[in-house]
Design a protein around this motif. Structure first.
Motif, PDB file in Angstrom:
ATOM      1  N   CYS A   1       0.808  -1.225   0.000  1.00  7.88           N
ATOM      2  CA  CYS A   1       0.000   0.000   0.000  1.00  7.88           C
ATOM      3  C   CYS A   1       0.844   1.281   0.000  1.00  7.88           C
ATOM      4  CB  CYS A   1      -0.943   0.016   1.197  1.00  7.88           C
ATOM      5  SG  CYS A   1      -0.096  -0.043   2.791  1.00  7.88           S
ATOM      6  N   GLN A   2       2.177   1.131   0.056  1.00  7.25           N
ATOM      7  CA  GLN A   2       3.120   2.255   0.008  1.00  7.25           C
ATOM      8  C   GLN A   2       2.932   3.263   1.165  1.00  7.25           C
ATOM      9  OE1 GLN A   2       1.704   1.301  -3.251  1.00  7.25           O
ATOM     10  NE2 GLN A   2       3.562   0.035  -3.263  1.00  7.25           N
ATOM     11  N   ILE A   3       2.380   2.826   2.276  1.00  6.96           N
ATOM     12  CA  ILE A   3       2.267   3.698   3.453  1.00  6.96           C
ATOM     13  C   ILE A   3       3.616   3.757   4.160  1.00  6.96           C
ATOM     14  CG2 ILE A   3       1.243   3.866   5.777  1.00  6.96           C
ATOM     15  CD1 ILE A   3      -1.345   2.874   4.643  1.00  6.96           C
ATOM     16  N   PRO A   4       4.122   4.949   4.506  1.00  7.01           N
ATOM     17  CA  PRO A   4       5.418   5.069   5.189  1.00  7.01           C
ATOM     18  C   PRO A   4       5.425   4.316   6.516  1.00  7.01           C
ATOM     19  CG  PRO A   4       4.676   7.194   4.388  1.00  7.01           C
ATOM     20  CD  PRO A   4       3.515   6.256   4.233  1.00  7.01           C
ATOM     21  N   ASN A   5       6.578   3.803   6.863  1.00 11.83           N
ATOM     22  CA  ASN A   5       6.746   3.063   8.114  1.00 11.83           C
ATOM     23  C   ASN A   5       6.986   4.055   9.257  1.00 11.83           C
ATOM     24  OD1 ASN A   5       7.174   1.161  10.066  1.00 11.83           O
ATOM     25  ND2 ASN A   5       9.191   0.518   9.308  1.00 11.83           N
ATOM     26  N   GLN A   6       5.921   4.507   9.850  1.00 10.31           N
ATOM     27  CA  GLN A   6       5.998   5.444  10.971  1.00 10.31           C
ATOM     28  C   GLN A   6       5.224   4.891  12.165  1.00 10.31           C
ATOM     29  OE1 GLN A   6       4.419   9.112   9.439  1.00 10.31           O
ATOM     30  NE2 GLN A   6       6.197   9.512   8.113  1.00 10.31           N
ATOM     31  N   ASP A   7       5.809   5.089  13.370  1.00  7.69           N
ATOM     32  CA  ASP A   7       5.182   4.613  14.614  1.00  7.69           C
ATOM     33  C   ASP A   7       4.890   3.118  14.550  1.00  7.69           C
ATOM     34  OD1 ASP A   7       5.217   7.230  15.621  1.00  7.69           O
ATOM     35  OD2 ASP A   7       3.262   7.669  14.710  1.00  7.69           O
ATOM     36  N   TYR A   8       5.888   2.395  14.004  1.00  9.89           N
ATOM     37  CA  TYR A   8       5.789   0.932  13.958  1.00  9.89           C
ATOM     38  C   TYR A   8       4.560   0.449  13.175  1.00  9.89           C
ATOM     39  CZ  TYR A   8       9.215   1.472  17.678  1.00  9.89           C
ATOM     40  OH  TYR A   8      10.328   1.840  18.413  1.00  9.89           O
ATOM     41  N   THR A   9       4.305   1.139  12.056  1.00  7.33           N
ATOM     42  CA  THR A   9       3.210   0.685  11.178  1.00  7.33           C
ATOM     43  C   THR A   9       3.526  -0.684  10.584  1.00  7.33           C
ATOM     44  OG1 THR A   9       2.773   2.993  10.613  1.00  7.33           O
ATOM     45  CG2 THR A   9       1.796   1.327   9.183  1.00  7.33           C
ATOM     46  N   ILE A  10       4.817  -0.916  10.328  1.00  4.20           N
ATOM     47  CA  ILE A  10       5.264  -2.192   9.767  1.00  4.20           C
ATOM     48  C   ILE A  10       6.138  -2.881  10.811  1.00  4.20           C
ATOM     49  CG2 ILE A  10       6.566  -3.293   7.908  1.00  4.20           C
ATOM     50  CD1 ILE A  10       5.919  -0.834   6.181  1.00  4.20           C
ATOM     51  N   TYR A  11       5.853  -4.128  11.113  1.00  2.00           N
ATOM     52  CA  TYR A  11       6.642  -4.848  12.116  1.00  2.00           C
ATOM     53  C   TYR A  11       7.067  -6.207  11.547  1.00  2.00           C
ATOM     54  CZ  TYR A  11       2.204  -7.263  13.007  1.00  2.00           C
ATOM     55  OH  TYR A  11       1.049  -7.983  12.866  1.00  2.00           O
ATOM     56  N   LYS A  12       8.126  -6.761  12.150  1.00  2.00           N
ATOM     57  CA  LYS A  12       8.666  -8.040  11.703  1.00  2.00           C
ATOM     58  C   LYS A  12       7.716  -9.166  12.055  1.00  2.00           C
ATOM     59  CE  LYS A  12      13.475  -6.569  12.017  1.00  2.00           C
ATOM     60  NZ  LYS A  12      14.812  -6.794  12.625  1.00  2.00           N
TER      61      LYS A  12
ATOM     62  N   LYS B   1      14.933 -14.917   4.797  1.00  2.00           N
ATOM     63  CA  LYS B   1      14.423 -13.599   4.451  1.00  2.00           C
ATOM     64  C   LYS B   1      13.404 -13.136   5.506  1.00  2.00           C
ATOM     65  CE  LYS B   1      14.811 -14.282  -0.565  1.00  2.00           C
ATOM     66  NZ  LYS B   1      14.052 -14.291  -1.840  1.00  2.00           N
ATOM     67  N   GLN B   2      13.590 -11.917   5.968  1.00  3.28           N
ATOM     68  CA  GLN B   2      12.677 -11.361   6.963  1.00  3.28           C
ATOM     69  C   GLN B   2      11.319 -11.071   6.328  1.00  3.28           C
ATOM     70  OE1 GLN B   2      13.545 -10.547  10.453  1.00  3.28           O
ATOM     71  NE2 GLN B   2      11.313 -10.758  10.342  1.00  3.28           N
ATOM     72  N   ARG B   3      10.272 -11.453   7.033  1.00  2.00           N
ATOM     73  CA  ARG B   3       8.918 -11.146   6.582  1.00  2.00           C
ATOM     74  C   ARG B   3       8.364 -10.007   7.428  1.00  2.00           C
ATOM     75  NH1 ARG B   3       6.415 -13.919   2.982  1.00  2.00           N
ATOM     76  NH2 ARG B   3       4.369 -13.304   3.769  1.00  2.00           N
ATOM     77  N   PHE B   4       7.515  -9.168   6.823  1.00  2.00           N
ATOM     78  CA  PHE B   4       6.964  -7.996   7.497  1.00  2.00           C
ATOM     79  C   PHE B   4       5.440  -8.004   7.388  1.00  2.00           C
ATOM     80  CE2 PHE B   4      11.129  -6.824   5.789  1.00  2.00           C
ATOM     81  CZ  PHE B   4      11.781  -6.407   6.938  1.00  2.00           C
ATOM     82  N   MET B   5       4.800  -7.431   8.409  1.00  2.00           N
ATOM     83  CA  MET B   5       3.347  -7.271   8.435  1.00  2.00           C
ATOM     84  C   MET B   5       3.008  -5.787   8.493  1.00  2.00           C
ATOM     85  SD  MET B   5       0.165  -8.360   8.593  1.00  2.00           S
ATOM     86  CE  MET B   5       0.108 -10.075   9.117  1.00  2.00           C
ATOM     87  N   CYS B   6       2.079  -5.350   7.616  1.00  2.00           N
ATOM     88  CA  CYS B   6       1.646  -3.950   7.602  1.00  2.00           C
ATOM     89  C   CYS B   6       0.319  -3.841   8.364  1.00  2.00           C
ATOM     90  CB  CYS B   6       1.487  -3.459   6.169  1.00  2.00           C
ATOM     91  SG  CYS B   6       0.866  -1.765   6.029  1.00  2.00           S
ATOM     92  N   LYS B   7       0.278  -2.969   9.394  1.00  2.00           N
ATOM     93  CA  LYS B   7      -0.942  -2.787  10.187  1.00  2.00           C
ATOM     94  C   LYS B   7      -2.047  -2.108   9.375  1.00  2.00           C
ATOM     95  CE  LYS B   7       1.483  -2.296  14.614  1.00  2.00           C
ATOM     96  NZ  LYS B   7       1.744  -1.377  15.764  1.00  2.00           N
ATOM     97  N   ALA B   8      -1.643  -1.300   8.379  1.00  2.00           N
ATOM     98  CA  ALA B   8      -2.638  -0.526   7.623  1.00  2.00           C
ATOM     99  C   ALA B   8      -3.446  -1.406   6.673  1.00  2.00           C
ATOM    100  CB  ALA B   8      -1.946   0.593   6.851  1.00  2.00           C
ATOM    101  N   CYS B   9      -2.732  -2.217   5.863  1.00  2.00           N
ATOM    102  CA  CYS B   9      -3.425  -3.037   4.856  1.00  2.00           C
ATOM    103  C   CYS B   9      -3.557  -4.501   5.248  1.00  2.00           C
ATOM    104  CB  CYS B   9      -2.737  -2.923   3.509  1.00  2.00           C
ATOM    105  SG  CYS B   9      -1.046  -3.547   3.506  1.00  2.00           S
ATOM    106  N   LYS B  10      -2.974  -4.854   6.420  1.00  2.00           N
ATOM    107  CA  LYS B  10      -3.039  -6.227   6.926  1.00  2.00           C
ATOM    108  C   LYS B  10      -2.424  -7.246   5.957  1.00  2.00           C
ATOM    109  CE  LYS B  10      -5.402  -4.675  10.434  1.00  2.00           C
ATOM    110  NZ  LYS B  10      -4.772  -4.533  11.769  1.00  2.00           N
ATOM    111  N   GLU B  11      -1.469  -6.778   5.133  1.00  2.00           N
ATOM    112  CA  GLU B  11      -0.785  -7.661   4.182  1.00  2.00           C
ATOM    113  C   GLU B  11       0.653  -7.881   4.635  1.00  2.00           C
ATOM    114  OE1 GLU B  11      -1.987  -9.245   1.606  1.00  2.00           O
ATOM    115  OE2 GLU B  11      -4.010  -8.375   1.666  1.00  2.00           O
ATOM    116  N   THR B  12       1.216  -9.008   4.213  1.00  2.65           N
ATOM    117  CA  THR B  12       2.621  -9.303   4.522  1.00  2.65           C
ATOM    118  C   THR B  12       3.459  -9.215   3.252  1.00  2.65           C
ATOM    119  OG1 THR B  12       2.301 -11.667   4.175  1.00  2.65           O
ATOM    120  CG2 THR B  12       1.956 -10.825   6.411  1.00  2.65           C
ATOM    121  N   PHE B  13       4.729  -8.981   3.443  1.00  2.00           N
ATOM    122  CA  PHE B  13       5.670  -8.982   2.317  1.00  2.00           C
ATOM    123  C   PHE B  13       7.035  -9.400   2.837  1.00  2.00           C
ATOM    124  CE2 PHE B  13       5.602  -4.717   4.058  1.00  2.00           C
ATOM    125  CZ  PHE B  13       6.937  -4.338   4.130  1.00  2.00           C
TER     126      PHE B  13
END
Length: 442
Positions: free
Chosen positions: A52-63, A87-99
């Protein structure tokens, strides 16, 4: 014990996000072969979410855990080498998607390193088979061909314009089939390769890919004495001058002269001792019969087999005296060679058009008839500096590729290999031309 920095230097890995720990190298078995596995970890703090291209601020994206990939790597030592990369996987709180973390070392959703692909392209510029490249890079033959096909797309012709000067020729590629190619006569760049050389197919290609205005810009087309080329070139390129390659002119009369020599030589293959002596002389010194008369030695005596101490020119004179037909054909042959060498079209025209006695061989008469048909185009040969030397050299390399690969069943794969071979391995002439252009521009 090696550090992470040491392993990066040894493996030539530039990505600082890949971390190697101590004792990271182990040995194991993969697909029945002993292999080397190098353990490593890829991790970093992403600047934004890949989805979703949301900036990683205030721990929006976590491992969110890791994913282990087995990446094919260039052979380190004598056994196949693989990177076991966590490879580290990440979770986005905004879109609830992983990458997953990415690295330039390997493309997304791919298990073959970019180093392997670069090695495949480097080897494809050499004359080696797909199977040999496959063994050296530890990947399948289909993977090698897929990498070559993908890279060749960047060099495929866009059929937007034609150069002012072109060369046409053909080559054999599979089961006796002939392919047609045309190049830029000035630079030697391959413009395109067609799977057939018949006039109907070639006409359709040019008319469907190039407009009449583009084809009218072509000034010269260099060909051999192929009758089909001469018939359709004026239709496709109305303003182009047809140039007959001078090598094929010389080759035509050279073959006629040699066939005449063989015919006369076989007449002396009898039980008579003198005739056999003449037979052996004509057979042994065939090259001197085809040599330019101006290059024969008229001053230096040497010892020659079957002749003794003689002048080179005297040897040719003695053999010509064996038969009147051989002598007459030789004189016509030498006069044509001299006219071509001196670019004397009027002299060549007089030689070709004059009537000869019955002493001239039938082979040479046929060659003269062919030259008469192409006299107008041969005049262009003497006026323009272009020839088929570049395209003949390209064909020789193409035949080497075909021979090394034991043939190609798929023409498109063969074409991609040819295009990539010549674009990744430019000749010295092309490099020098580019340097001259850059110097003029500067």
């Amino acid at each position: 014990m090696p550090t992470s920095n040491d392993m990066q230097k040894v493996l030539d890995i530039q990505d600082k996000n890949i971390i190697f720990k101590d004792n990271c190298v182990t040995y194991g078995v993969f697909k029945g072969r002993r292999c080397k596995f190098i353990e490593c970890t890829l991790s970093y703090t992403p600047k934004e979410c890949q989805n979703c291209q949301i900036p990683n601020q205030d721990y929006t994206i976590y491992k969110n855990g890791t994913q282990t990939s087995r990446i094919t790597f260039p052979m380190s030592g004598i056994v196949p080498t693989f990177l076991r990369m966590k490879k580290q996987r990440f979770m986005c709180k905004a879109c609830k998607e992983t990458f997953t973390a990415q690295t330039p070392l390997v493309e997304n959703n791919c298990f073959i390193s970019t180093y392997i692909k670069a090695h495949i392209l480097t080897k494809s510029a050499d004359a080696c088979s797909i199977k040999d490249i496959s063994k050296e890079t530890n990947v399948s033959e289909a993977t090698v061909q897929r990498v070559i096909t993908k890279e060749a797309k960047h060099y495929r012709p866009h059929n937007q314009s034609l150069p002012k000067h072109m060369s046409f020729d053909e080559f054999k590629y599979a089961s006796g089939r002939m392919a047609f190619e045309y190049i830029n006569a000035q630079t030697g760049d391959i413009l395109d390769i067609l799977p057939a050389k018949d006039s109907r197919f070639v006409k359709k290609h040019f008319t469907s890919n190039y407009s009449l205005r583009q084809r009218e810009r072509v000034e010269t087309v260099t060909v051999d004495m192929n009758a089909s080329y001469v018939s359709f070139i004026p239709v496709l390129f109305p303003k182009a001058h047809i140039i007959i390659d001078r090598f094929h002119i010389v080759q035509l009369v050279n073959r006629s002269m040699n066939r005449t020599r063989v015919k006369v030589m076989n007449q002396f293959n009898t039980s008579n001792g003198e005739d056999l002596k003449k037979y052996r002389r004509l057979k042994h010194y065939w090259k001197k019969m085809l040599k330019k008369e101006s290059e024969l030695s008229y001053t230096t005596y040497k010892s020659y087999k079957l002749f003794g101490q003689r002048l080179e020119s005297a040897i040719v004179s003695d053999m010509l005296a064996y038969d009147k037909e051989l002598e007459t054909t030789y004189r016509v042959y030498q006069s044509i060679i001299k006219a071509v060498e001196e670019n004397d079209h009027k002299r060549l025209e007089s030689i070709v058009t004059q009537s000869y006695s019955s002493d001239l061989s039938s082979y040479m008469k046929t060659s003269l008839k062919t030259l008469r048909k192409h006299l107008k185009m041969i005049k262009n040969t003497f006026e323009y500096p272009y020839n088929n030397g570049r395209i003949e050299g390209i064909n020789n390399k193409i035949k080497v590729l075909n021979r090394v690969a034991y043939g190609y069943r798929n023409f498109l794969n063969y074409k991609n290999r040819i295009i990539l071979h010549f674009n990744l391995n430019p000749t010295k002439t092309k490099v020098n031309q580019k340097k001259k252009v850059n110097t003029k521009t500067a």
